[in-house]
Design a protein around this motif. Structure first.
Motif, PDB file in Angstrom:
ATOM      1  N   HIS A 170      67.277 -45.302  18.215  1.00  0.00           N
ATOM      2  CA  HIS A 170      66.016 -44.559  18.136  1.00  0.00           C
ATOM      3  C   HIS A 170      64.818 -45.421  17.773  1.00  0.00           C
ATOM      4  O   HIS A 170      63.696 -45.096  18.120  1.00  0.00           O
ATOM      5  CB  HIS A 170      66.145 -43.368  17.193  1.00  0.00           C
TER       6      HIS A 170
ATOM      7  N   THR B   4      64.487 -47.979  21.196  1.00  0.00           N
ATOM      8  CA  THR B   4      64.868 -47.261  22.408  1.00  0.00           C
ATOM      9  C   THR B   4      64.618 -48.035  23.696  1.00  0.00           C
ATOM     10  O   THR B   4      63.480 -48.421  23.985  1.00  0.00           O
ATOM     11  CB  THR B   4      64.101 -45.921  22.484  1.00  0.00           C
TER      12      THR B   4
ATOM     13  N   ASP C 223      68.662 -52.421  22.065  1.00  0.00           N
ATOM     14  CA  ASP C 223      69.273 -51.100  22.102  1.00  0.00           C
ATOM     15  C   ASP C 223      70.574 -51.179  22.883  1.00  0.00           C
ATOM     16  O   ASP C 223      70.580 -51.315  24.099  1.00  0.00           O
ATOM     17  CB  ASP C 223      68.304 -50.111  22.771  1.00  0.00           C
TER      18      ASP C 223
ATOM     19  N   HIS D 175      68.557 -41.092  29.398  1.00  0.00           N
ATOM     20  CA  HIS D 175      67.878 -42.389  29.568  1.00  0.00           C
ATOM     21  C   HIS D 175      68.181 -43.106  30.877  1.00  0.00           C
ATOM     22  O   HIS D 175      67.638 -44.166  31.123  1.00  0.00           O
ATOM     23  CB  HIS D 175      68.231 -43.324  28.409  1.00  0.00           C
TER      24      HIS D 175
ATOM     25  N   TRP E 164      54.846 -46.866  19.896  1.00  0.00           N
ATOM     26  CA  TRP E 164      56.246 -46.436  19.762  1.00  0.00           C
ATOM     27  C   TRP E 164      56.423 -45.072  20.410  1.00  0.00           C
ATOM     28  O   TRP E 164      57.351 -44.846  21.177  1.00  0.00           O
ATOM     29  CB  TRP E 164      56.637 -46.396  18.278  1.00  0.00           C
ATOM     30  N   TYR E 165      55.496 -44.149  20.112  1.00  0.00           N
ATOM     31  CA  TYR E 165      55.537 -42.834  20.739  1.00  0.00           C
ATOM     32  C   TYR E 165      55.560 -42.971  22.260  1.00  0.00           C
ATOM     33  O   TYR E 165      56.346 -42.337  22.952  1.00  0.00           O
ATOM     34  CB  TYR E 165      54.303 -42.020  20.348  1.00  0.00           C
TER      35      TYR E 165
ATOM     36  N   ARG F  74      56.439 -45.445  24.104  1.00  0.00           N
ATOM     37  CA  ARG F  74      57.703 -46.008  24.594  1.00  0.00           C
ATOM     38  C   ARG F  74      58.784 -44.923  24.648  1.00  0.00           C
ATOM     39  O   ARG F  74      59.579 -44.866  25.585  1.00  0.00           O
ATOM     40  CB  ARG F  74      58.134 -47.165  23.692  1.00  0.00           C
ATOM     41  N   GLN F  75      58.788 -44.047  23.626  1.00  0.00           N
ATOM     42  CA  GLN F  75      59.782 -42.971  23.630  1.00  0.00           C
ATOM     43  C   GLN F  75      59.550 -42.030  24.816  1.00  0.00           C
ATOM     44  O   GLN F  75      60.488 -41.596  25.474  1.00  0.00           O
ATOM     45  CB  GLN F  75      59.708 -42.152  22.334  1.00  0.00           C
TER      46      GLN F  75
ATOM     47  N   SER G 160      62.492 -41.927  28.030  1.00  0.00           N
ATOM     48  CA  SER G 160      63.433 -40.806  27.987  1.00  0.00           C
ATOM     49  C   SER G 160      63.242 -39.902  29.193  1.00  0.00           C
ATOM     50  O   SER G 160      62.219 -39.939  29.858  1.00  0.00           O
ATOM     51  CB  SER G 160      63.226 -39.975  26.714  1.00  0.00           C
TER      52      SER G 160
ATOM     53  N   HIS H 294      63.168 -37.667  21.259  1.00  0.00           N
ATOM     54  CA  HIS H 294      62.885 -39.068  20.943  1.00  0.00           C
ATOM     55  C   HIS H 294      61.540 -39.258  20.251  1.00  0.00           C
ATOM     56  O   HIS H 294      61.366 -40.207  19.498  1.00  0.00           O
ATOM     57  CB  HIS H 294      62.999 -39.936  22.203  1.00  0.00           C
ATOM     58  N   LEU H 295      60.618 -38.344  20.507  1.00  0.00           N
ATOM     59  CA  LEU H 295      59.339 -38.416  19.791  1.00  0.00           C
ATOM     60  C   LEU H 295      59.513 -37.986  18.339  1.00  0.00           C
ATOM     61  O   LEU H 295      58.931 -38.556  17.436  1.00  0.00           O
ATOM     62  CB  LEU H 295      58.306 -37.512  20.475  1.00  0.00           C
TER      63      LEU H 295
END
Lengths: 420, 370
Positions: free
Chosen positions: A130, A133, A139, A259, A280-281, A283-284, A288, A311-312
């Motif tokens: 997480h 990711t 990962d 994913h 980061w947000y 990327r999630q 996903s 994931h967020l």
């Protein structure tokens, strides 16, 4: 090459990314402020349902001699195990219910009905997967060290077996989960590392022992004694095996839909340097993929049909992801970002297609590592030598033009080239 | 590890007799990774010894803003507590288990006979939970319990000369002591100085009068609405020989500090046994404080911006860690004392809750179970 510069790839400025992050923070704050009795009731009902199904399944698999009841027993137990793993285990261990301050449904104390010990899984999943990711080399969920799922993994003859490995992985998924934390392929040189491996192996061994003892030794033995027949014992063991396989196939399918369908992007380590919360947000969101579902399918997937939202906000209660998804979709519209989703069969089929395709060496593959259905990078937009597009605003509509429009333009150009 | 330890491993930490734990351990082989208790408590909430639980049997008003709550504990609860001890009680409020500690007002022998314990709660103006307990709790409600604890206990036999000094709801641990003394029947020279705003707000006023009439205690009520606040001078006047008495005192911080000063001045601090209200957790909105790492006893001063994880690492404590961004729950530890604040949301967490050390900071002094 996977994505190395998220804001550039997303066609957003740094300020855009920060603004997006602030909007997502606001969603979190709203949900946290609103958590209460309704959510607690949902969890308690889920637990009651799961325990009831488990009990019923056990009774049927131990007592039933009729073929139809045998199937019903295995099926019921399989469903119970799915709920236990997905809606309960996965979500409780994410801390989604820690806010209830209930020691019995807390991330620190939950142990799940799976051969992988909870403590190991929390490390590989909650922390490594997480946080990093879809970052290649960080990962481990990108192919689990077994499958080739992106063009960025160099082809080796080993990958010719990609489809076979994935079939085996799906059937015995629980053992894959148990082995993942051990990183058996890694060389351990220091005495500390060797001792740590020994400890982890013992933990996994104990957990597997308990699980196998329950499903394949104790339950069949009780069944054999109750029915006074060794055939009944064998049938119980068989039903338990089927229940575990049902659970394994299903959880594997749900997880792969998260994913590996087309459009779920991979990233390079360079992208992790000094990553902000907003990045980061982002990327999630880009890494996903969801699948469309009604309430039943959502429940049976542990609400991982809302993988993007999960994931967020991995620690917000699963029953809230559906409403969160409405707001996340609106944000994708506003920032012109793709929201990767599709029907469950299509998303799962796309995962298999990628796995099948990537079993072959690159020379047989049409697309490049920068512009393939399963992996892309910011370079896909520079292929024509055109200036890259950064966060423009459409003069006519006033809408932000971002990644979604860029992908559409790219597709348009490709179509034109093909017809020319 | 011996075969017995291995056999009992799944139920280690579950309260119960040896025999029942053997049954549990055997049954746990088929319910693993759960315990049989996890299924049984779905039938009856009290049928679990994994966590102490209890059921509210009665809520009886004591004064206008206080009530005695009688609780029937479930499996695994031991009734051999001492008068003066407190229990932790967790109540489900808006989906969340909220914990507080209250002195037991029941008397151990009676508890064991009736299989119940009692606490007496006064609704505090800002006490979110205490108001709920006094006004909103219904018989039949299931609560969680933490085993009786506390050093504030009456020795058996009690000393020959005694002073009980209490203020407000500080009389609650004392009433358990008095009830025990009354049941045991022996008489000692005991004085109770109790201070409360007015007659109506004196907890157990009839019972205290009865004890006085029976000669169990010499009761000296101080009604602060009429006589003013109890201070050192007035205590000197009420109980001139207080210095000769072993003293048990319970009340708000100021009251305890006043008594502490008096005993310190005479150099007889060892005769004073105190219990402060558990609700004291520093000023609201406090920023930073001394963080104590309970298991090793290390301490460090942390400001309101430093995370507890960073503070622990700076103090040289081996802290559990993970993502360092509040998503993975690897760093979660129990907050044993005090209050901490979530740096992302500003939400405060109090003792008895598990907190993510990577995104929380001290809000006043606090102790972590690390």
């Amino acid at each position: 090459m996977a994505i190395a510069d998220i804001p550039e790839y997303a066609h957003l400025t740094g300020a855009d990314v920060e603004a997006l992050g602030a909007e997502l923070d606001a969603i979190r704050a709203d949900i946290e402020a609103d958590r209460g009795e309704r959510d607690a009731r949902y969890l308690r009902n889920t637990i009651r349902l799961q325990r009831g199904l488990e009990f019923t399944g056990r009774m049927l698999t131990m007592g039933a001699s009729r073929r139809s009841l045998w199937w019903a027993g295995a099926g019921t137990l399989g469903v119970a195990k799915i709920i236990e793993n997905m809606e309960l285990g996965h979500n409780v261990m994410h801390g989604q219910w820690d806010w209830m301050n209930d020691p019995e449904v807390h991330s620190t104390s939950w142990e799940w009905d799976n051969t992988g010990p909870s403590a190991h899984w929390k490390h590989t999943h909650n922390y490594i997967h997480h946080k990093y990711t879809n970052v290649l080399g960080m990962d481990d969920d990108v192919g689990y060290g077994l499958l080739r799922v992106t063009r960025d993994q160099r082809w080796r003859p080993f990958y010719l077996g990609n489809i076979a490995y994935n079939t085996l992985l799906a059937v015995f998924f629980e053992y894959g989960v148990a082995a993942q934390h051990l990183e058996l392929g890694k060389k351990r040189k220091t005495p500390e590392a060797k001792a740590a491996l020994k400890r982890d192996l013992a933990d996994v061994g104990r957990k597997i022992g308990r699980q196998v003892g329950k499903d394949y030794v104790l339950a069949p033995a009780i069944s054999g004694v109750l029915n006074r027949s060794s055939r009944a014992a064998r049938k119980t063991a068989g039903a338990n095996l089927l229940a575990n396989v049902i659970r394994n196939l299903w959880t594997n399918a749900v997880i792969f839909c998260g994913h590996f369908p087309d459009g779920a992007e991979k990233f390079t380590k360079a992208d992790m340097d000094n990553e902000t919360q907003g990045q980061w947000y982002l990327r999630q969101m880009l890494g996903s993929a969801n699948f469309r579902c009604g309430p039943t399918l959502a429940f049976m997937s542990g609400n991982l049909s809302y993988q993007i939202e999960h994931h967020l906000f991995p620690d917000l209660p699963s029953n809230r992801l559906a409403e969160i998804s409405v707001r996340v979709r609106a944000l994708c519209e506003k920032y012109d970002l793709p929201y990767t989703t599709g029907s469950f069969p299509v998303q799962y089929a796309k995962s298999w297609r990628t796995i099948a395709k990537l079993s072959l060496p690159n020379k047989y593959l049409k697309d490049t590592a920068d512009d393939a259905p399963e992996t892309a990078s910011e370079r896909r937009f520079r292929a024509d030598g055109e200036p890259r597009l950064v966060s423009s605003v459409d003069q006519r509509t006033g809408r932000r033009r971002g990644l979604k429009s860029a992908i559409a333009d790219n597709r348009e150009r490709r179509r034109e080239r093909a017809s020319a | 590890m011996s075969w017995r330890e291995r056999f009992e491993a799944p139920v280690a930490g579950v309260a119960g007799s040896k025999a029942t734990n053997w049954v549990r351990a055997a049954a746990a082989r088929i319910t693993t990774p759960l315990l049989p208790d996890d299924y049984l408590h779905l039938l009856n909430p009290l049928w679990s010894a994994r966590e102490l639980r209890g059921k509210v049997v009665a809520v009886t008003p004591v004064t206008a803003d206080s009530a005695t709550i009688v609780i029937e504990p479930g499996w695994g609860f031991s009734f051999d507590y001492h008068p003066g001890q407190y229990i932790g009680i967790g109540v489900l409020v808006e989906g969340r288990w909220t914990w507080r500690s209250y002195s037991l007002t029941s008397e151990p022998a009676g508890s064991a006979a009736e299989r119940t314990v009692a606490i007496t709660v006064k609704a505090m103006p800002e006490g979110f939970l205490s108001s709920h307990l006094v006004n909103g709790l219904k018989p039949g409600t299931v609560v969680r319990l933490a085993a009786p604890a506390g050093e504030f206990v009456l020795p058996d036999p009690p000393p020959a000369k005694l002073l009980f000094a209490t203020a407000g709801s500080g009389v609650t641990p004392i009433i358990s002591m008095l009830r025990t003394m009354a049941r045991r029947g022996g008489r000692v020279d005991a004085v109770l100085v109790h201070s409360a705003p007015d007659e109506d707000s004196v907890l157990f006023v009839d019972e205290l009068r009865r004890f006085a009439a029976d000669g169990l205690i010499d009761l000296r009520l101080r009604l602060t609405g009429v006589d003013g606040r109890l201070d050192a001078a007035s205590l000197d006047e009420l109980v001139p020989d207080w210095g000769d008495r072993q003293t048990w005192a319970c009340g708000p911080g100021g009251f305890i500090d006043m008594l502490g000063g008096m005993f310190d001045d005479r150099g007889i601090r060892s005769r004073l046994h105190v219990e402060r209200f558990a609700l004291e957790r520093g000023a609201a909105g406090a920023q930073g404080g001394t963080v104590t790492f309970g298991r090793g006893g290390k301490k460090i001063e942390a400001d309101g911006a430093q995370t507890l994880l960073e503070a622990g690492e700076e103090a040289g404590v081996l802290m559990p860690f993970g993502c360092r961004m509040g998503i993975c729950q690897s760093c979660v530890v129990m907050l044993d004392k005090g209050c901490v604040r979530d740096l992302r949301t500003g939400v405060e967490h109090v003792e008895g809750e598990r907190v993510q050390t990577c995104v929380t900071a001290a809000a006043g002094d606090c102790t972590l179970d690390v």
